[in-house]
Design a protein around this motif. Structure first.
Motif, PDB file in Angstrom:
ATOM      1  N   GLN B 204       0.260  -1.197  14.071  1.00 51.92           N
ATOM      2  CA  GLN B 204       1.427  -1.907  14.609  1.00 51.92           C
ATOM      3  C   GLN B 204       1.862  -1.194  15.893  1.00 51.92           C
ATOM      4  O   GLN B 204       2.110   0.005  15.856  1.00 51.92           O
ATOM      5  N   GLU B 205       1.896  -1.927  16.967  1.00 51.73           N
ATOM      6  CA  GLU B 205       2.313  -1.378  18.270  1.00 51.73           C
ATOM      7  C   GLU B 205       1.639  -0.036  18.583  1.00 51.73           C
ATOM      8  O   GLU B 205       2.295   0.937  18.957  1.00 51.73           O
ATOM      9  N   GLY B 206       0.350   0.015  18.388  1.00 48.53           N
ATOM     10  CA  GLY B 206      -0.424   1.210  18.748  1.00 48.53           C
ATOM     11  C   GLY B 206      -0.326   2.356  17.768  1.00 48.53           C
ATOM     12  O   GLY B 206      -0.846   3.437  18.023  1.00 48.53           O
ATOM     13  N   GLU B 207       0.342   2.142  16.641  1.00 44.83           N
ATOM     14  CA  GLU B 207       0.444   3.211  15.648  1.00 44.83           C
ATOM     15  C   GLU B 207      -0.136   2.743  14.320  1.00 44.83           C
ATOM     16  O   GLU B 207       0.045   1.588  13.929  1.00 44.83           O
ATOM     17  N   ILE B 208      -0.818   3.662  13.650  1.00 45.37           N
ATOM     18  CA  ILE B 208      -1.365   3.315  12.339  1.00 45.37           C
ATOM     19  C   ILE B 208      -0.224   3.356  11.323  1.00 45.37           C
ATOM     20  O   ILE B 208       0.456   4.366  11.180  1.00 45.37           O
ATOM     21  N   VAL B 209       0.003   2.236  10.660  1.00 49.32           N
ATOM     22  CA  VAL B 209       1.060   2.178   9.644  1.00 49.32           C
ATOM     23  C   VAL B 209       0.524   2.780   8.344  1.00 49.32           C
ATOM     24  O   VAL B 209       1.166   3.604   7.719  1.00 49.32           O
ATOM     25  N   PHE B 210      -0.674   2.361   7.954  1.00 49.04           N
ATOM     26  CA  PHE B 210      -1.334   3.019   6.823  1.00 49.04           C
ATOM     27  C   PHE B 210      -2.832   2.773   6.909  1.00 49.04           C
ATOM     28  O   PHE B 210      -3.299   1.866   7.599  1.00 49.04           O
ATOM     29  N   SER B 211      -3.550   3.588   6.192  1.00 51.38           N
ATOM     30  CA  SER B 211      -4.986   3.424   6.070  1.00 51.38           C
ATOM     31  C   SER B 211      -5.336   3.831   4.642  1.00 51.38           C
ATOM     32  O   SER B 211      -5.382   5.017   4.333  1.00 51.38           O
ATOM     33  N   LYS B 212      -5.514   2.836   3.790  1.00 51.45           N
ATOM     34  CA  LYS B 212      -5.625   3.121   2.349  1.00 51.45           C
ATOM     35  C   LYS B 212      -6.665   2.234   1.698  1.00 51.45           C
ATOM     36  O   LYS B 212      -7.029   1.190   2.232  1.00 51.45           O
ATOM     37  N   ALA B 213      -7.034   2.638   0.485  1.00 53.50           N
ATOM     38  CA  ALA B 213      -7.947   1.812  -0.307  1.00 53.50           C
ATOM     39  C   ALA B 213      -7.224   0.519  -0.696  1.00 53.50           C
ATOM     40  O   ALA B 213      -6.014   0.546  -0.967  1.00 53.50           O
ATOM     41  N   LEU B 214      -7.975  -0.573  -0.715  1.00 52.24           N
ATOM     42  CA  LEU B 214      -7.359  -1.878  -0.997  1.00 52.24           C
ATOM     43  C   LEU B 214      -6.692  -1.898  -2.380  1.00 52.24           C
ATOM     44  O   LEU B 214      -5.572  -2.394  -2.525  1.00 52.24           O
ATOM     45  N   ASN B 215      -7.371  -1.311  -3.377  1.00 51.37           N
ATOM     46  CA  ASN B 215      -6.769  -1.338  -4.726  1.00 51.37           C
ATOM     47  C   ASN B 215      -5.490  -0.495  -4.784  1.00 51.37           C
ATOM     48  O   ASN B 215      -4.551  -0.807  -5.498  1.00 51.37           O
ATOM     49  N   GLU B 216      -5.448   0.561  -3.993  1.00 53.11           N
ATOM     50  CA  GLU B 216      -4.252   1.405  -3.902  1.00 53.11           C
ATOM     51  C   GLU B 216      -3.090   0.581  -3.311  1.00 53.11           C
ATOM     52  O   GLU B 216      -1.962   0.636  -3.800  1.00 53.11           O
ATOM     53  N   ILE B 217      -3.418  -0.188  -2.287  1.00 53.02           N
ATOM     54  CA  ILE B 217      -2.386  -1.021  -1.649  1.00 53.02           C
ATOM     55  C   ILE B 217      -1.867  -2.043  -2.652  1.00 53.02           C
ATOM     56  O   ILE B 217      -0.662  -2.259  -2.791  1.00 53.02           O
ATOM     57  N   GLU B 218      -2.822  -2.639  -3.371  1.00 54.59           N
ATOM     58  CA  GLU B 218      -2.420  -3.669  -4.341  1.00 54.59           C
ATOM     59  C   GLU B 218      -1.534  -3.082  -5.446  1.00 54.59           C
ATOM     60  O   GLU B 218      -0.639  -3.750  -5.955  1.00 54.59           O
ATOM     61  N   GLU B 219      -1.796  -1.812  -5.790  1.00 50.70           N
ATOM     62  CA  GLU B 219      -0.998  -1.175  -6.835  1.00 50.70           C
ATOM     63  C   GLU B 219       0.363  -0.708  -6.335  1.00 50.70           C
ATOM     64  O   GLU B 219       1.344  -0.727  -7.059  1.00 50.70           O
ATOM     65  N   GLU B 220       0.413  -0.270  -5.091  1.00 52.57           N
ATOM     66  CA  GLU B 220       1.627   0.395  -4.601  1.00 52.57           C
ATOM     67  C   GLU B 220       2.627  -0.529  -3.914  1.00 52.57           C
ATOM     68  O   GLU B 220       3.831  -0.317  -3.984  1.00 52.57           O
ATOM     69  N   TYR B 221       2.098  -1.540  -3.203  1.00 51.91           N
ATOM     70  CA  TYR B 221       2.994  -2.350  -2.379  1.00 51.91           C
ATOM     71  C   TYR B 221       3.546  -3.549  -3.150  1.00 51.91           C
ATOM     72  O   TYR B 221       2.828  -4.209  -3.889  1.00 51.91           O
ATOM     73  N   ALA B 222       4.812  -3.794  -2.941  1.00 48.68           N
ATOM     74  CA  ALA B 222       5.443  -4.940  -3.619  1.00 48.68           C
ATOM     75  C   ALA B 222       6.574  -5.491  -2.757  1.00 48.68           C
ATOM     76  O   ALA B 222       7.151  -4.783  -1.930  1.00 48.68           O
ATOM     77  N   ILE B 223       6.842  -6.765  -2.993  1.00 54.24           N
ATOM     78  CA  ILE B 223       7.985  -7.401  -2.335  1.00 54.24           C
ATOM     79  C   ILE B 223       9.119  -7.461  -3.378  1.00 54.24           C
ATOM     80  O   ILE B 223       8.903  -7.898  -4.510  1.00 54.24           O
ATOM     81  N   VAL B 224      10.268  -6.998  -2.978  1.00 53.36           N
ATOM     82  CA  VAL B 224      11.412  -6.962  -3.891  1.00 53.36           C
ATOM     83  C   VAL B 224      12.478  -7.934  -3.367  1.00 53.36           C
ATOM     84  O   VAL B 224      12.822  -7.894  -2.186  1.00 53.36           O
ATOM     85  N   ARG B 225      12.960  -8.806  -4.245  1.00 52.25           N
ATOM     86  CA  ARG B 225      14.021  -9.756  -3.856  1.00 52.25           C
ATOM     87  C   ARG B 225      15.190  -9.571  -4.811  1.00 52.25           C
ATOM     88  O   ARG B 225      14.992  -9.482  -6.036  1.00 52.25           O
ATOM     89  N   GLY B 226      16.372  -9.479  -4.234  1.00 49.81           N
ATOM     90  CA  GLY B 226      17.528  -9.295  -5.109  1.00 49.81           C
ATOM     91  C   GLY B 226      18.832  -9.485  -4.363  1.00 49.81           C
ATOM     92  O   GLY B 226      18.844  -9.807  -3.169  1.00 49.81           O
ATOM     93  N   GLY B 227      19.922  -9.250  -5.081  1.00 48.89           N
ATOM     94  CA  GLY B 227      21.248  -9.397  -4.485  1.00 48.89           C
ATOM     95  C   GLY B 227      21.583  -8.209  -3.600  1.00 48.89           C
ATOM     96  O   GLY B 227      21.066  -7.090  -3.816  1.00 48.89           O
ATOM     97  N   ALA B 228      22.455  -8.463  -2.620  1.00 45.64           N
ATOM     98  CA  ALA B 228      22.807  -7.411  -1.655  1.00 45.64           C
ATOM     99  C   ALA B 228      23.469  -6.209  -2.319  1.00 45.64           C
ATOM    100  O   ALA B 228      23.389  -5.087  -1.808  1.00 45.64           O
TER     101      ALA B 228
END
Lengths: 206, 291
Positions: B204-228
């Motif tokens: 992103q904009e010339g900087e590496i945000v992450f470089s990880k194994a795909l399964n690691e990304i699938e395990e670690e990253y999530a979208i959270v939706r909730g009240g303020a």
């Protein structure tokens, strides 16, 4: 590097027929030999630069197993090859058309070689410097052809002046004069080649 | 583990765009997907890896070698595919093949003809009459026909139809059966990567945000939706990016398990897709090295 020279020849494909037709046309019109050789060699060179530019050749050939020095060196060698091909063809066509070869025409043939070497020496570093701007390359190549055409007349009048001034004929024979001119032109060509390599090594290929 | 590509502390300023102190390692024997928005710097980095652009500072090594000393040796082992058209329009594919084949010591003519048959490419037709998809297929045939150890592809699937895109992914999976091969592939089409890539690098904009194994990304990253009301200084630290609205918030976390424990059923927590990660993670920077 030989492969890159071969590429410079192959990419013209059917254009070689057009170059040959143009050459025959000018011979039939009885244009000066120096003019025909220089013009045809310049057009072939221009076309090689232009075809590379159109095909993103800089990206392609620099991503293939070649160094930048080889890419530049091949183009310098290609100009000499194009000029020698044009020289040979013009001599042949002149002989076929006229069944005669005036000895003085050798001066024009050698003159065209000197002219092509000098114009390449002057223009190639500029091409390598500015041709990263794609819009500029076409204008540059047209200017190159105009320079070569102007050069044929400059060469003719310079030779006339040197002959009439009696300064050169008293000290040098024609052979010595042309030999000296070829040597000087090749020295400048070598300097220009080194300069182009330096320019091209630092060039960003986008 | 040996790396096919290593960029160390690379700096590059280029037409108003800059890469600062970028380090990245691409593992040998795996497929790494290179993702990022337009203008993020993907092509610039790929061109630096191919020595078409030179870094202002830092070092680029391919197979442990640098271009200053081993340029031809490195390029012999790379097969490349660019998004740009790089073929001479007046030449036929066969004529172009003759030019390119002579450049590689390990060129395999039988393999090239096999790919041309498979891709249904006409050998004796001028390439100016080729569609964008055909040109891309031709570039692929060239890249795959000299037994390259490293395939570098800059958005190879962008001009391909969905059927051939799937075929290509199959083909690349076949290539990867040889454990010595490495693929570094940039794309905008995330579905290509989910079936092929072992690792993902996000820029992103010339900087590496992450470089990880795909399964690691699938395990670690999530979208959270909730009240303020769920957001405060303590909870916000678990999010890489938060988008607030009148109804609440949507946020990206790289710590799925902690967030799940923290919010429980108070928030909706879903695994994040690569598109969502790309969309939400603007600005966040995490360790770029492979763990």
């Amino acid at each position: 590097m030989l492969h890159l020279i071969k590429k410079d020849i192959v990419i013209h494909k059917f254009s070689w027929i057009i170059y040959f037709a143009l050459l025959v046309f000018f011979v039939a019109l009885d244009k000066d030999v120096i003019f025909i050789i220089a013009l045809i060699s310049a057009i072939i060179t221009m076309d090689a630069f232009y075809a590379d530019d159109q095909a993103n050749g800089h990206t392609l050939w620099n991503a293939l197993p070649f160094t930048r020095s080889e890419v530049v060196s091949a183009r310098y060698a290609s100009l000499l090859v194009f000029t020698v091909i044009s020289m040979g063809t013009v001599i042949l066509v002149e002989l076929i058309f006229k069944w005669d070869w005036e000895p003085s025409l050798w001066k024009e043939v050698i003159g065209s070689f000197i002219l092509m070497v000098l114009s390449g020496a002057l223009c190639f570093p500029i091409f390598y410097w500015l041709s990263s701007q794609r819009k500029v390359i076409f204008v540059l190549l047209i200017l190159y052809i105009l320079l070569v055409i102007a050069g044929t007349y400059a060469f003719y009048y310079l030779y006339l002046y040197l002959s009439e001034s009696q300064i050169v004929p008293r000290t040098l024979s024609d052979g010595q004069l042309f030999g000296f001119a070829i040597l000087t032109a090749l020295c400048l060509y070598t300097l220009s080649w080194r300069l182009s390599i330096k320019i091209y090594r630092n060039r960003e290929i986008v | 583990m040996e790396h096919a590509i290593e960029l160390q502390n690379v700096h590059k300023s280029f037409g108003g765009f800059g890469i600062k102190d970028l380090s990245l390692q691409i593992k040998k024997g795996f497929v790494t997907g290179f993702i990022g928005a337009n203008g993020a710097g993907k092509s610039t980095i790929i061109k630096m890896i191919l020595n078409l652009l030179q870094p202002d500072a830092g070092e680029v090594r391919v197979f442990g070698m640098n271009y200053k000393e081993s340029e031809k040796m490195i390029k012999e082992r790379i097969g490349f595919v660019f998004n740009d058209d790089m073929l001479y329009g007046e030449l036929t594919l066969l004529e172009m093949k003759k030019l390119i084949a002579a450049c590689y010591r390990k060129w395999d003519d039988t393999l090239f003809h096999h790919y041309c048959d498979r891709f249904e490419l006409p050998l004796r037709q001028n390439m100016k009459s080729f569609s964008d998809g055909m040109k891309m297929k031709a570039a692929l045939a060239f890249a795959l026909s000299h037994h390259a150890d490293l395939l570098i592809m800059d958005e190879p699937t962008s001009s391909l139809d969905p059927i051939f895109r799937r075929e290509l992914m199959e083909l690349l999976r076949g290539v990867m059966l040889d454990e010595e091969k490495t693929i570094f592939l940039s794309t905008h089409i995330m579905s290509d990567l989910s079936s092929l890539a072992d690792y993902i690098t996000l820029i992103q904009e010339g900087e590496i945000v992450f470089s990880k194994a795909l399964n690691e990304i699938e395990e670690e990253y999530a979208i959270v939706r909730g009240g303020a009301e769920l957001l405060d200084k303590d909870t916000e630290q678990y999010f890489l990016s938060i988008r607030r609205s009148d109804n609440g918030f949507e946020a990206l976390t790289a710590d799925y398990q902690t967030v799940e424990k923290l919010f429980g059923s108070e928030a909706i927590i879903e695994r994040a897709s690569l598109e969502e990660i790309m969309y939400y993670s603007r600005g966040g920077k995490v360790d770029a090295a492979f763990n």
